[in-house]
Motif scaffolding. Sequence first.
Motif, PDB file in Angstrom:
ATOM      1  N   LEU A   7     -24.215  37.213  25.906  1.00  0.00           N
ATOM      2  CA  LEU A   7     -24.754  36.240  26.848  1.00  0.00           C
ATOM      3  C   LEU A   7     -23.777  35.617  27.840  1.00  0.00           C
ATOM      4  O   LEU A   7     -24.196  35.288  28.944  1.00  0.00           O
ATOM      5  N   TYR A  10     -23.846  36.269  31.690  1.00  0.00           N
ATOM      6  CA  TYR A  10     -24.985  35.798  32.474  1.00  0.00           C
ATOM      7  C   TYR A  10     -25.124  34.282  32.406  1.00  0.00           C
ATOM      8  O   TYR A  10     -26.192  33.743  32.691  1.00  0.00           O
ATOM      9  N   GLY A  11     -24.088  33.604  32.043  1.00  0.00           N
ATOM     10  CA  GLY A  11     -24.134  32.165  31.842  1.00  0.00           C
ATOM     11  C   GLY A  11     -24.557  31.385  33.072  1.00  0.00           C
ATOM     12  O   GLY A  11     -25.370  30.464  32.980  1.00  0.00           O
ATOM     13  N   VAL A  14     -28.330  31.745  33.704  1.00  0.00           N
ATOM     14  CA  VAL A  14     -29.107  30.993  32.716  1.00  0.00           C
ATOM     15  C   VAL A  14     -29.095  29.511  33.044  1.00  0.00           C
ATOM     16  O   VAL A  14     -30.139  28.849  33.024  1.00  0.00           O
ATOM     17  N   GLY A  17     -31.144  28.836  36.269  1.00  0.00           N
ATOM     18  CA  GLY A  17     -32.566  28.975  35.976  1.00  0.00           C
ATOM     19  C   GLY A  17     -33.107  27.828  35.146  1.00  0.00           C
ATOM     20  O   GLY A  17     -34.201  27.312  35.409  1.00  0.00           O
ATOM     21  N   LEU A  18     -32.349  27.408  34.156  1.00  0.00           N
ATOM     22  CA  LEU A  18     -32.762  26.296  33.300  1.00  0.00           C
ATOM     23  C   LEU A  18     -32.864  25.002  34.097  1.00  0.00           C
ATOM     24  O   LEU A  18     -33.848  24.269  33.981  1.00  0.00           O
ATOM     25  N   LEU A  49     -34.498  30.123  27.727  1.00  0.00           N
ATOM     26  CA  LEU A  49     -33.297  29.773  28.492  1.00  0.00           C
ATOM     27  C   LEU A  49     -32.493  28.692  27.788  1.00  0.00           C
ATOM     28  O   LEU A  49     -31.262  28.705  27.822  1.00  0.00           O
ATOM     29  N   CYS A  52     -30.569  30.355  25.017  1.00  0.00           N
ATOM     30  CA  CYS A  52     -29.437  31.082  25.605  1.00  0.00           C
ATOM     31  C   CYS A  52     -28.328  30.121  26.000  1.00  0.00           C
ATOM     32  O   CYS A  52     -27.145  30.399  25.779  1.00  0.00           O
ATOM     33  N   PHE A  53     -28.697  28.991  26.585  1.00  0.00           N
ATOM     34  CA  PHE A  53     -27.709  27.986  26.982  1.00  0.00           C
ATOM     35  C   PHE A  53     -26.954  27.466  25.765  1.00  0.00           C
ATOM     36  O   PHE A  53     -25.717  27.358  25.790  1.00  0.00           O
ATOM     37  N   ILE A  56     -24.542  30.126  24.615  1.00  0.00           N
ATOM     38  CA  ILE A  56     -23.391  30.234  25.507  1.00  0.00           C
ATOM     39  C   ILE A  56     -22.402  29.106  25.242  1.00  0.00           C
ATOM     40  O   ILE A  56     -21.189  29.330  25.153  1.00  0.00           O
TER      41      ILE A  56
END
Length: 65
Positions: A7, A10-11, A14, A17-18, A49, A52-53, A56
């Motif tokens: 991940l 693509y931090g 993300v 987008g968040l 998201l 994912c955050f 990360i």
Amino acid sequence: MVTSPGLPQYGAAVVVGLIALLSLKEVLSASEHWNKALNSSFNLAILPLLFCFISIVTFKVVEII
């Protein structure tokens, strides 16, 4: 050259987008068109998201330690 898998590469996407989805949800929640279906749709997009955050951030903290 060493790259980290997963991940963190693509931090930025993300995070952007968040932030965009959370901002849009906040603005639209004050609208007269806000309803349960729209809330569920935003939650459906925001939760992955958010996970994912968190992944990360955890990865970066572990990488520093």
